[in-house]
Motif scaffolding. Structure first.
Motif, PDB file in Angstrom:
ATOM      1  N   LYS A  26     -56.328  46.984  16.680  1.00 15.85           N
ATOM      2  CA  LYS A  26     -56.776  47.851  15.592  1.00 15.85           C
ATOM      3  C   LYS A  26     -56.269  49.283  15.787  1.00 15.85           C
ATOM      4  O   LYS A  26     -55.784  49.909  14.839  1.00 15.85           O
ATOM      5  CB  LYS A  26     -58.301  47.834  15.521  1.00 15.85           C
ATOM      6  CG  LYS A  26     -58.888  48.555  14.356  1.00 15.85           C
ATOM      7  CD  LYS A  26     -60.382  48.278  14.301  1.00 15.85           C
ATOM      8  CE  LYS A  26     -61.137  49.453  13.764  1.00 15.85           C
ATOM      9  NZ  LYS A  26     -62.578  49.252  13.784  1.00 15.85           N
ATOM     10  N   ALA A  27     -56.340  49.781  17.012  1.00 18.46           N
ATOM     11  CA  ALA A  27     -55.867  51.144  17.295  1.00 18.46           C
ATOM     12  C   ALA A  27     -54.370  51.267  17.018  1.00 18.46           C
ATOM     13  O   ALA A  27     -53.908  52.298  16.528  1.00 18.46           O
ATOM     14  CB  ALA A  27     -56.173  51.515  18.747  1.00 18.46           C
ATOM     15  N   TYR A  28     -53.603  50.230  17.295  1.00 15.77           N
ATOM     16  CA  TYR A  28     -52.154  50.276  17.100  1.00 15.77           C
ATOM     17  C   TYR A  28     -51.754  50.007  15.651  1.00 15.77           C
ATOM     18  O   TYR A  28     -50.884  50.675  15.109  1.00 15.77           O
ATOM     19  CB  TYR A  28     -51.460  49.271  18.031  1.00 15.77           C
ATOM     20  CG  TYR A  28     -49.951  49.354  17.960  1.00 15.77           C
ATOM     21  CD1 TYR A  28     -49.266  50.339  18.650  1.00 15.77           C
ATOM     22  CD2 TYR A  28     -49.216  48.459  17.188  1.00 15.77           C
ATOM     23  CE1 TYR A  28     -47.888  50.436  18.580  1.00 15.77           C
ATOM     24  CE2 TYR A  28     -47.840  48.543  17.115  1.00 15.77           C
ATOM     25  CZ  TYR A  28     -47.178  49.535  17.817  1.00 15.77           C
ATOM     26  OH  TYR A  28     -45.823  49.632  17.734  1.00 15.77           O
ATOM     27  N   PHE A  29     -52.373  49.021  15.012  1.00 16.14           N
ATOM     28  CA  PHE A  29     -51.914  48.560  13.709  1.00 16.14           C
ATOM     29  C   PHE A  29     -52.665  49.143  12.521  1.00 16.14           C
ATOM     30  O   PHE A  29     -52.220  48.982  11.381  1.00 16.14           O
ATOM     31  CB  PHE A  29     -51.954  47.022  13.629  1.00 16.14           C
ATOM     32  CG  PHE A  29     -50.876  46.365  14.438  1.00 16.14           C
ATOM     33  CD1 PHE A  29     -49.589  46.260  13.956  1.00 16.14           C
ATOM     34  CD2 PHE A  29     -51.158  45.851  15.696  1.00 16.14           C
ATOM     35  CE1 PHE A  29     -48.584  45.643  14.701  1.00 16.14           C
ATOM     36  CE2 PHE A  29     -50.169  45.239  16.450  1.00 16.14           C
ATOM     37  CZ  PHE A  29     -48.887  45.139  15.955  1.00 16.14           C
ATOM     38  N   ALA A  30     -53.791  49.797  12.732  1.00 13.17           N
ATOM     39  CA  ALA A  30     -54.526  50.376  11.602  1.00 13.17           C
ATOM     40  C   ALA A  30     -53.639  51.386  10.896  1.00 13.17           C
ATOM     41  O   ALA A  30     -53.100  52.300  11.510  1.00 13.17           O
ATOM     42  CB  ALA A  30     -55.812  51.031  12.088  1.00 13.17           C
ATOM     43  N   ASP A  31     -53.472  51.184   9.592  1.00 19.41           N
ATOM     44  CA  ASP A  31     -52.583  52.066   8.838  1.00 19.41           C
ATOM     45  C   ASP A  31     -53.292  52.782   7.697  1.00 19.41           C
ATOM     46  O   ASP A  31     -52.660  53.421   6.870  1.00 19.41           O
ATOM     47  CB  ASP A  31     -51.381  51.285   8.310  1.00 19.41           C
ATOM     48  CG  ASP A  31     -51.755  50.211   7.300  1.00 19.41           C
ATOM     49  OD1 ASP A  31     -52.959  50.001   7.032  1.00 19.41           O
ATOM     50  OD2 ASP A  31     -50.835  49.571   6.753  1.00 19.41           O
ATOM     51  N   GLY A  32     -54.604  52.656   7.648  1.00 20.94           N
ATOM     52  CA  GLY A  32     -55.346  53.310   6.587  1.00 20.94           C
ATOM     53  C   GLY A  32     -55.339  52.534   5.282  1.00 20.94           C
ATOM     54  O   GLY A  32     -55.946  52.960   4.306  1.00 20.94           O
ATOM     55  N   LEU A  34     -55.151  48.610   5.280  1.00 17.64           N
ATOM     56  CA  LEU A  34     -55.942  47.406   5.542  1.00 17.64           C
ATOM     57  C   LEU A  34     -57.326  47.814   6.028  1.00 17.64           C
ATOM     58  O   LEU A  34     -57.467  48.689   6.887  1.00 17.64           O
ATOM     59  CB  LEU A  34     -55.266  46.531   6.598  1.00 17.64           C
ATOM     60  CG  LEU A  34     -53.929  45.896   6.220  1.00 17.64           C
ATOM     61  CD1 LEU A  34     -53.402  45.054   7.377  1.00 17.64           C
ATOM     62  CD2 LEU A  34     -54.051  45.050   4.970  1.00 17.64           C
ATOM     63  N   SER A  35     -58.333  47.158   5.500  1.00 13.32           N
ATOM     64  CA  SER A  35     -59.712  47.426   5.939  1.00 13.32           C
ATOM     65  C   SER A  35     -59.925  46.828   7.328  1.00 13.32           C
ATOM     66  O   SER A  35     -59.112  46.020   7.799  1.00 13.32           O
ATOM     67  CB  SER A  35     -60.700  46.796   4.957  1.00 13.32           C
ATOM     68  OG  SER A  35     -60.628  45.373   5.037  1.00 13.32           O
ATOM     69  N   GLY A  36     -61.008  47.216   7.975  1.00 12.18           N
ATOM     70  CA  GLY A  36     -61.340  46.644   9.275  1.00 12.18           C
ATOM     71  C   GLY A  36     -61.471  45.137   9.197  1.00 12.18           C
ATOM     72  O   GLY A  36     -61.043  44.411  10.103  1.00 12.18           O
ATOM     73  N   GLU A  37     -62.047  44.663   8.112  1.00 10.32           N
ATOM     74  CA  GLU A  37     -62.206  43.217   7.919  1.00 10.32           C
ATOM     75  C   GLU A  37     -60.844  42.534   7.775  1.00 10.32           C
ATOM     76  O   GLU A  37     -60.604  41.469   8.341  1.00 10.32           O
ATOM     77  CB  GLU A  37     -63.061  42.959   6.670  1.00 10.32           C
ATOM     78  CG  GLU A  37     -63.393  41.494   6.449  1.00 10.32           C
ATOM     79  CD  GLU A  37     -64.297  41.313   5.240  1.00 10.32           C
ATOM     80  OE1 GLU A  37     -63.927  40.488   4.378  1.00 10.32           O
ATOM     81  OE2 GLU A  37     -65.347  41.986   5.168  1.00 10.32           O
ATOM     82  N   GLU A  41     -59.174  39.767  10.208  1.00  5.85           N
ATOM     83  CA  GLU A  41     -58.634  38.495   9.712  1.00  5.85           C
ATOM     84  C   GLU A  41     -57.180  38.311  10.163  1.00  5.85           C
ATOM     85  O   GLU A  41     -56.787  37.228  10.607  1.00  5.85           O
ATOM     86  CB  GLU A  41     -58.722  38.474   8.182  1.00  5.85           C
ATOM     87  CG  GLU A  41     -58.296  37.172   7.557  1.00  5.85           C
ATOM     88  CD  GLU A  41     -58.445  37.210   6.040  1.00  5.85           C
ATOM     89  OE1 GLU A  41     -57.519  36.707   5.372  1.00  5.85           O
ATOM     90  OE2 GLU A  41     -59.465  37.731   5.539  1.00  5.85           O
ATOM     91  N   LEU A  42     -56.384  39.379  10.077  1.00  8.27           N
ATOM     92  CA  LEU A  42     -54.997  39.320  10.527  1.00  8.27           C
ATOM     93  C   LEU A  42     -54.924  39.018  12.020  1.00  8.27           C
ATOM     94  O   LEU A  42     -54.127  38.194  12.463  1.00  8.27           O
ATOM     95  CB  LEU A  42     -54.286  40.644  10.213  1.00  8.27           C
ATOM     96  CG  LEU A  42     -52.833  40.773  10.689  1.00  8.27           C
ATOM     97  CD1 LEU A  42     -51.952  39.672  10.094  1.00  8.27           C
ATOM     98  CD2 LEU A  42     -52.293  42.159  10.352  1.00  8.27           C
ATOM     99  N   PHE A  43     -55.773  39.686  12.800  1.00  6.52           N
ATOM    100  CA  PHE A  43     -55.823  39.458  14.241  1.00  6.52           C
ATOM    101  C   PHE A  43     -56.038  37.979  14.536  1.00  6.52           C
ATOM    102  O   PHE A  43     -55.330  37.382  15.350  1.00  6.52           O
ATOM    103  CB  PHE A  43     -56.945  40.305  14.859  1.00  6.52           C
ATOM    104  CG  PHE A  43     -57.099  40.137  16.338  1.00  6.52           C
ATOM    105  CD1 PHE A  43     -56.337  40.893  17.224  1.00  6.52           C
ATOM    106  CD2 PHE A  43     -58.012  39.234  16.864  1.00  6.52           C
ATOM    107  CE1 PHE A  43     -56.481  40.744  18.591  1.00  6.52           C
ATOM    108  CE2 PHE A  43     -58.158  39.073  18.234  1.00  6.52           C
ATOM    109  CZ  PHE A  43     -57.396  39.836  19.104  1.00  6.52           C
TER     110      PHE A  43
END
Length: 159
Positions: A26-32, A34-37, A41-43
């Motif tokens: 999440k820290a690496y791929f969060a791009d603003g 995609l939601s946390g959910e 799901e992607l993970f």
């Protein structure tokens, strides 16, 4: 931080065990966007081994399915990286013993290489900026920013 590669990709994995937890993912791929959910799901989509951790093989397998035109781009960049590093290594070994004229030519070639890489970086930054704006604003225009285009010395003219 470890750099692990598999085929076309190289990932920086921040952990001693060489795997990404969901928090690291999440820290690496969060791009603003995609939601946390959606990230969760992607993970789990990528986690084909069902270990609640991602390894390099799983990351590469997932992203390899979505390469499109970027397969060639990433392959060429990997070759370019190797080629530049080899040239720099040879320069380091030979530079001190070279004549003043040969040193001048080496400095020119290094500068030209840097200029072309910076131009490429500007183009990529422009593309990233444009896609980020489109995502935020739902815009449809592409390419409103034009990075500077430096004068290139075509290698085909030198050969």
């Amino acid at each position: 931080m470890q750099r692990r590669g598999h085929g076309t990709f190289h990932f920086f994995i921040v952990s001693d065990d060489g795997k990404l937890s969901f928090d690291e993912f999440k820290a690496y791929f969060a791009d603003g966007v995609l939601s946390g959910e959606e990230l969760h799901e992607l993970f789990h989509t990528i986690d084909t081994h069902n270990t609640d951790n991602l390894d390099t093989e799983e990351l590469c397998e997932y992203f390899s399915q979505h390469l499109g035109e970027y397969k060639n781009v990433l392959s060429v960049l990997e070759d370019l990286n190797i080629t530049v590093l080899r040239a720099m290594d040879k320069t380091k070994k030979d530079y001190q013993e070279a004549s003043n004229l040969e040193q001048f030519v080496t400095r020119f070639l290094l500068k030209e290489t840097l200029n072309q890489l910076q131009s490429l970086q500007s183009s990529l930054e422009c593309a990233m900026e444009t896609t980020e704006e489109q995502t935020r604003e739902g815009g449809e225009e592409w390419g409103h920013c034009e990075p500077p285009r430096p004068f290139y010395i075509s290698l085909s003219n030198l050969m």
